[in-house]
Motif scaffolding. Structure first.
Motif, PDB file in Angstrom:
ATOM      1  N   TYR A   1     -25.651 -62.516  17.131  1.00 27.40           N
ATOM      2  CA  TYR A   1     -25.540 -61.065  17.188  1.00 27.40           C
ATOM      3  C   TYR A   1     -26.920 -60.441  17.280  1.00 27.40           C
ATOM      4  O   TYR A   1     -27.882 -60.937  16.699  1.00 27.40           O
ATOM      5  N   ASP A   2     -26.996 -59.350  17.993  1.00 26.87           N
ATOM      6  CA  ASP A   2     -28.234 -58.578  18.075  1.00 26.87           C
ATOM      7  C   ASP A   2     -28.102 -57.409  17.111  1.00 26.87           C
ATOM      8  O   ASP A   2     -27.425 -56.431  17.399  1.00 26.87           O
ATOM      9  N   TRP A   3     -28.711 -57.499  15.938  1.00 28.14           N
ATOM     10  CA  TRP A   3     -28.579 -56.490  14.895  1.00 28.14           C
ATOM     11  C   TRP A   3     -29.515 -55.310  15.107  1.00 28.14           C
ATOM     12  O   TRP A   3     -29.535 -54.388  14.310  1.00 28.14           O
ATOM     13  N   SER A   4     -30.298 -55.310  16.172  1.00 30.42           N
ATOM     14  CA  SER A   4     -31.218 -54.194  16.392  1.00 30.42           C
ATOM     15  C   SER A   4     -30.478 -52.947  16.848  1.00 30.42           C
ATOM     16  O   SER A   4     -30.963 -51.836  16.664  1.00 30.42           O
ATOM     17  N   ALA A   5     -29.316 -53.098  17.451  1.00 27.65           N
ATOM     18  CA  ALA A   5     -28.527 -51.948  17.893  1.00 27.65           C
ATOM     19  C   ALA A   5     -27.309 -51.814  16.984  1.00 27.65           C
ATOM     20  O   ALA A   5     -26.545 -52.751  16.812  1.00 27.65           O
ATOM     21  N   ARG A   6     -27.156 -50.640  16.376  1.00 28.90           N
ATOM     22  CA  ARG A   6     -26.017 -50.406  15.496  1.00 28.90           C
ATOM     23  C   ARG A   6     -25.019 -49.494  16.184  1.00 28.90           C
ATOM     24  O   ARG A   6     -25.391 -48.595  16.925  1.00 28.90           O
ATOM     25  N   ARG A   7     -23.774 -49.680  15.866  1.00 25.30           N
ATOM     26  CA  ARG A   7     -22.725 -48.820  16.400  1.00 25.30           C
ATOM     27  C   ARG A   7     -22.204 -47.939  15.276  1.00 25.30           C
ATOM     28  O   ARG A   7     -21.927 -48.417  14.180  1.00 25.30           O
ATOM     29  N   ILE A   8     -22.053 -46.679  15.580  1.00 23.55           N
ATOM     30  CA  ILE A   8     -21.464 -45.751  14.623  1.00 23.55           C
ATOM     31  C   ILE A   8     -20.174 -45.251  15.248  1.00 23.55           C
ATOM     32  O   ILE A   8     -20.174 -44.690  16.339  1.00 23.55           O
ATOM     33  N   THR A   9     -19.081 -45.466  14.556  1.00 26.82           N
ATOM     34  CA  THR A   9     -17.794 -45.029  15.090  1.00 26.82           C
ATOM     35  C   THR A   9     -17.349 -43.765  14.377  1.00 26.82           C
ATOM     36  O   THR A   9     -17.751 -43.498  13.245  1.00 26.82           O
TER      37      THR A   9
END
Length: 103
Positions: A11-19
Motif C-alpha cells: 500500500y502507498d500510505w502517502s495518499a489518504r482518502r477521506i470519504t
C-alpha cells in the motif's frame, strides 16, 4: 524463500482518502441549527416526548398486543386517539366536548 518484507510495500500510505456520507449535509444543517439555538433539543423533549411517555405508561410499558403491522398500527392509532381525547377533556372539559360532538 525470499524475504517479502524487504520488497516494495503493498500500500502507498502517502495518499489518504477521506470519504463523506452522501447525506452528510443534512447532519451538518441539523448541527448548525442546534448550535444557533442550544435550547431547541430541550424544548423538543418537553413537547414531543411527554405524549409518548404517557402513551407508553398507559399501555403498561409493555409490548403491543397485536401482531402484524396493520394491526399494530390500528392498536397504536387507538392509543393516540385515547390520549388526544383525554387531552381535549382536560383542556376543554367534558361538557364542551359533548356539545362540540353534538353540533
Amino acid at each position: 524463500m525470499p524475504d517479502l518484507r524487504a520488497e516494495k510495500p503493498l500500500y502507498d500510505w502517502s495518499a489518504r482518502r477521506i470519504t463523506r456520507w452522501e447525506h452528510e449535509h443534512v447532519l451538518q444543517a441539523v448541527q448548525r441549527r442546534l448550535d444557533e439555538d442550544p435550547q431547541a433539543m430541550r424544548r423538543r423533549r418537553e413537547t414531543v416526548e411527554h405524549p409518548f411517555g404517557t402513551i407508553k405508561a398507559r399501555m403498561g410499558a409493555t409490548h403491543f398486543l397485536m401482531k402484524t403491522l396493520p394491526r399494530v398500527a390500528a392498536e397504536m392509532a387507538l392509543h393516540v386517539l385515547s390520549y388526544n381525547l383525554t387531552r381535549v377533556i382536560n383542556i376543554m372539559g367534558p361538557g364542551r366536548l359533548i356539545a362540540a360532538i353534538r353540533t
